[in-house]
Design an enzyme around this catalytic site. Structure first.
Site, mmCIF file in Angstrom:
data_model
loop_
_atom_site.group_PDB
_atom_site.id
_atom_site.type_symbol
_atom_site.label_atom_id
_atom_site.label_comp_id
_atom_site.label_asym_id
_atom_site.label_seq_id
_atom_site.Cartn_x
_atom_site.Cartn_y
_atom_site.Cartn_z
ATOM 1 N N GLU A 95 28.965 -46.331 4.480
ATOM 2 C CA GLU A 95 29.366 -45.423 3.405
ATOM 3 C C GLU A 95 28.375 -44.277 3.239
ATOM 4 O OE1 GLU A 95 31.918 -48.158 0.347
ATOM 5 O OE2 GLU A 95 29.764 -48.314 0.144
ATOM 6 N N CYS A 115 21.499 -53.998 5.027
ATOM 7 C CA CYS A 115 20.041 -53.924 4.880
ATOM 8 C C CYS A 115 19.489 -55.337 4.859
ATOM 9 C CB CYS A 115 19.660 -53.207 3.588
ATOM 10 S SG CYS A 115 17.879 -52.986 3.399
ATOM 11 N N GLU A 163 17.304 -49.517 5.023
ATOM 12 C CA GLU A 163 15.906 -49.165 4.806
ATOM 13 C C GLU A 163 15.499 -48.255 5.976
ATOM 14 O OE1 GLU A 163 13.323 -49.114 2.744
ATOM 15 O OE2 GLU A 163 12.222 -48.325 4.461
ATOM 16 N N SER A 217 10.751 -46.777 -3.642
ATOM 17 C CA SER A 217 11.382 -47.627 -4.652
ATOM 18 C C SER A 217 10.344 -48.624 -5.137
ATOM 19 C CB SER A 217 12.569 -48.364 -4.024
ATOM 20 O OG SER A 217 13.485 -47.411 -3.541
ATOM 21 N N ASN A 293 22.230 -49.579 -12.039
ATOM 22 C CA ASN A 293 23.693 -49.561 -11.955
ATOM 23 C C ASN A 293 24.196 -50.980 -11.748
ATOM 24 O OD1 ASN A 293 24.111 -46.651 -12.028
ATOM 25 N ND2 ASN A 293 22.956 -46.699 -10.114
ATOM 26 N N CYS A 336 23.567 -45.139 -6.890
ATOM 27 C CA CYS A 336 22.503 -45.837 -6.184
ATOM 28 C C CYS A 336 22.705 -47.343 -6.222
ATOM 29 C CB CYS A 336 21.162 -45.547 -6.841
ATOM 30 S SG CYS A 336 20.410 -44.083 -6.228
HETATM 31 N N1 SAH Z 1 16.316 -48.776 1.203
HETATM 32 C C1 SAH Z 1 15.825 -47.607 0.604
HETATM 33 C C2 SAH Z 1 16.845 -46.515 0.444
HETATM 34 C C3 SAH Z 1 18.224 -46.901 0.008
HETATM 35 S S1 SAH Z 1 18.451 -47.478 -1.644
HETATM 36 C C4 SAH Z 1 15.154 -47.909 -0.698
HETATM 37 O O1 SAH Z 1 15.301 -49.003 -1.200
HETATM 38 O O2 SAH Z 1 14.460 -47.043 -1.195
HETATM 39 C C5 SAH Z 1 18.407 -45.989 -2.636
HETATM 40 C C6 SAH Z 1 17.811 -46.174 -4.021
HETATM 41 O O3 SAH Z 1 18.716 -46.899 -4.869
HETATM 42 C C7 SAH Z 1 16.522 -46.949 -4.031
HETATM 43 O O4 SAH Z 1 15.591 -46.386 -4.912
HETATM 44 C C8 SAH Z 1 17.004 -48.291 -4.540
HETATM 45 O O5 SAH Z 1 15.965 -49.082 -4.999
HETATM 46 C C9 SAH Z 1 17.987 -47.872 -5.578
HETATM 47 N N2 SAH Z 1 18.886 -48.913 -6.067
HETATM 48 C C10 SAH Z 1 19.327 -50.012 -5.416
HETATM 49 N N3 SAH Z 1 20.163 -50.735 -6.198
HETATM 50 C C11 SAH Z 1 20.246 -50.061 -7.372
HETATM 51 C C12 SAH Z 1 20.973 -50.288 -8.581
HETATM 52 N N4 SAH Z 1 21.778 -51.328 -8.721
HETATM 53 N N5 SAH Z 1 20.828 -49.385 -9.577
HETATM 54 C C13 SAH Z 1 20.032 -48.297 -9.433
HETATM 55 N N6 SAH Z 1 19.336 -48.031 -8.310
HETATM 56 C C14 SAH Z 1 19.441 -48.897 -7.289
HETATM 57 FE FE1 SF4 Z 2 17.747 -52.347 1.156
HETATM 58 FE FE2 SF4 Z 2 16.994 -50.305 -0.410
HETATM 59 FE FE3 SF4 Z 2 18.968 -51.960 -1.180
HETATM 60 FE FE4 SF4 Z 2 16.464 -52.855 -1.135
HETATM 61 S S1 SF4 Z 2 17.288 -51.213 -2.434
HETATM 62 S S2 SF4 Z 2 18.246 -53.944 -0.307
HETATM 63 S S3 SF4 Z 2 15.645 -51.798 0.634
HETATM 64 S S4 SF4 Z 2 18.997 -50.583 0.578
#
Ligand code: SAH
Ligand code: SF4
Length: 348
Positions: A95, A115, A163, A217, A293, A336
Site C-alpha cells: 500500500e 514488517c 522498516e 520512531s 491511530n 500512520c
Molecule cells: N518502520 C518505520 C517506518 C514506517 S511506520 C518506522 O517505524 O519508523 C511510519 C510511522 O507510523 C512510524 O513513526 C510508526 O511508528 C508510526 N505508527 C505505527 N503505527 C501507528 C499507529 N497506530 N498510530 C500512529 N502512528 C503509528
Molecule cells: Fe514496522 Fe514501523 Fe510498523 Fe514498527 S512501526 S512494525 S518498524 S512499520
C-alpha cells in the site's frame, strides 16, 4: 517466499543502471534518458522509449523485464487523501498513500511488504514480514501516485509498510532515483526516511553525501515500555540511540524528528513524559506527537486531545521543539500505522 526474476529492471539503482548501459556499450548520457523513461514518463515497455536507438531498446528488452505495480484498489478519503493497493509482479500486495496539501503532494510509500519488527500498535507489524521491495518498486509507488493526482510529488516519506533500514541499500538506491531530476526530481531534504531505531542504518545515513531527512520512531523513552511495544528494536537500547542521534546531528548539521505516538495509559503518563523530556532535551531534535491511530486487535487507545496538548506544552516549555501531527485519511485507514498486509494473496 515468492521469487523475483533477477532481471527485473526495478532491481537496479542508479549506479547499476549505468553499469547495465555500459555493458551494452552505451555512452553515459543514456542513463538519464533511461531514468526519465522509467521513473519520469512511466514507460511501460522498452519499445516505447522512442529516443533510444532501436538496438539498445531490443538489448534492454532481452535482459530485463519492466512491469509496473498494478493498481488493485484505490480509496479516497473525505479530506482528499488517497490510499492505493498495488499488486507487484509476483502477486505481493503493498500500500501507498497520497496526501495533497495546497500545491504540495506528499507520497507515503512502502519499503517492504509487511514488517518484521512487530511493534504492537502498528497494523503492518502485526501482519508480519513478506519481502523486501526493490528500488524501482519504491520509486514507482511515488511516481504512479503523483500521476494519479496529476501533480508533481513535492515530498516522499518512507512511512508506509516496512522498516527502511532493514532494506537499506534498496531504499537508498530508491531515494537517489527519486532525487534524480530526470525522474521524480524530489529535493533530498524533502525525502524522509523513518526508522524504528535501527542504529547501524542511522550511522550509515549520517555518512551519505545527500541531505536526506531522518525521522526516528521513539514512542517511549522508558526502556521497559519501549521493549514491550517495540520488541524488534530491543537490541538497540535508548542510551545508544540517543548517542547515535547526537552524533548524527553533529556530522550532518541536520535536525532529526522523533516520532512519538501517544497511547493512552501506556506512554502518556507523567513518568513517560519526564523520560521523553530527558531524552530530547539539549540537542538538535524535533518531537512530533501523534495521537495513536486505532488498529484492529491492538490495545492502543488514543489519549484525550487535552492530554496531547498538555504533553506538547510541557515539552515546548522545556525548550524542546514540538509539534502535534494532524492525521489524514483515518476514514480509509490510510493514517500512520494503519497499512496492513491483510490483502496478502495467500490469506485470500
Ligand atoms: N518502520 C518505520 C517506518 C514506517 S511506520 C518506522 O517505524 O519508523 C511510519 C510511522 O507510523 C512510524 O513513526 C510508526 O511508528 C508510526 N505508527 C505505527 N503505527 C501507528 C499507529 N497506530 N498510530 C500512529 N502512528 C503509528
Ligand atoms: Fe514496522 Fe514501523 Fe510498523 Fe514498527 S512501526 S512494525 S518498524 S512499520
Amino acid at each position: 517466499m515468492p521469487t523475483l526474476s533477477p532481471t527485473d529492471i526495478a532491481t537496479l539503482g542508479p549506479g547499476q543502471l549505468a553499469d547495465a548501459l555500459a555493458a551494452l556499450k552505451q555512452p553515459s548520457f543514456r542513463r538519464g534518458q533511461l531514468v526519465a523513461w522509467l521513473y519520469g514518463r512511466l514507460a511501460t515497455s522498452f519499445e516505447a522509449m522512442s529516443d533510444l536507438p532501436a538496438g539498445l531498446r531490443a538489448g534492454l528488452a532481452e535482459r530485463f523485464s519492466l512491469v509496473h505495480p498494478e493498481l488493485a484498489e484505490a480509496q479516497r478519503s473525505a479530506d482528499g487523501t488517497r490510499k492505493y493497493l498495488w499488486r507487484l509482479p509476483d502477486g505481493v500486495l503493498i500500500e501507498s498513500v497520497g496526501i495533497p496539501s495546497g500545491d504540495r503532494l506528499t507520497v507515503c510509500y512502502s519499503t517492504q511488504a509487511g514488517c518484521a519488527m512487530g511493534c504492537t500498535f502498528c497494523a503492518t507489524g502485526r501482519g508480519g514480514f513478506v519481502r523486501d521491495l526493490l528500488p524501482g518498486e519504491m520509486v514507482w509507488q511515488v511516481a504512479l501516485v503523483a500521476e494519479d493526482f496529476k501533480m508533481r510529488a513535492s515530498n516522499a516519506v518512507a512511512m508506509g509498510q516496512g522498516e527502511p533500514f532493514n532494506n537499506y541499500d534498496a531504499t537508498l538506491a530508491a531515494l537517489r532515483l527519486m532525487n534524480d531530476k530526470k525522474g521524480p526530481g524530489i529535493g533530498a531534504r524533502h525525502l524522509t526516511i523513518s526508522t524504528c531505531g535501527v542504529i547501524p542504518g542511522i550511522e550509515r545515513l549520517a555518512r551519505e553525501p545527500e541531505q536526506f531527512t531522518l525521522a526516528v520512531s521513539l514512542h517511549s523513552a522508558v526502556q521497559a515500555t519501549r521493549d514491550r511495544i517495540m520488541p524488534g528494536v530491543r537490541r538497540w537500547p535508548l542510551k545508544d540511540l540517543q548517542e547515535t542521534l547526537i552524533d548524527y546531528t553533529q556530522r550532518t548539521g541536520r535536525r532529526p524528528t522523533l516520532e512519538f505516538a501517544l497511547i493512552g495509559g501506556q506512554n502518556d503518563t507523567p513518568a513517560e513524559v519526564t523520560a521523553l523530556l530527558a531524552f530530547a532535551r539539549g540537542w538538535m531534535c524535533h518531537v512530533n506527537l501523534i495521537p495513536v491511530n486505532p488498529v484492529e486487535g491492538a490495545s492502543a487507545g488514543r489519549p484525550a486531545d487535552a492530554r496531547v496538548a498538555e504533553v506538547a506544552a510541557i515539552l515546548s516549555a522545556a525548550g524542546v521543539e514540538t509539534s502535534v501531527r494532524v492525521e489524514r485519511g483515518t476514514d480509509i485507514e490510510a493514517a500512520c500505522g494503519q497499512l496492513t498486509q491483510r490483502h496478502r494473496p495467500s490469506a485470500g
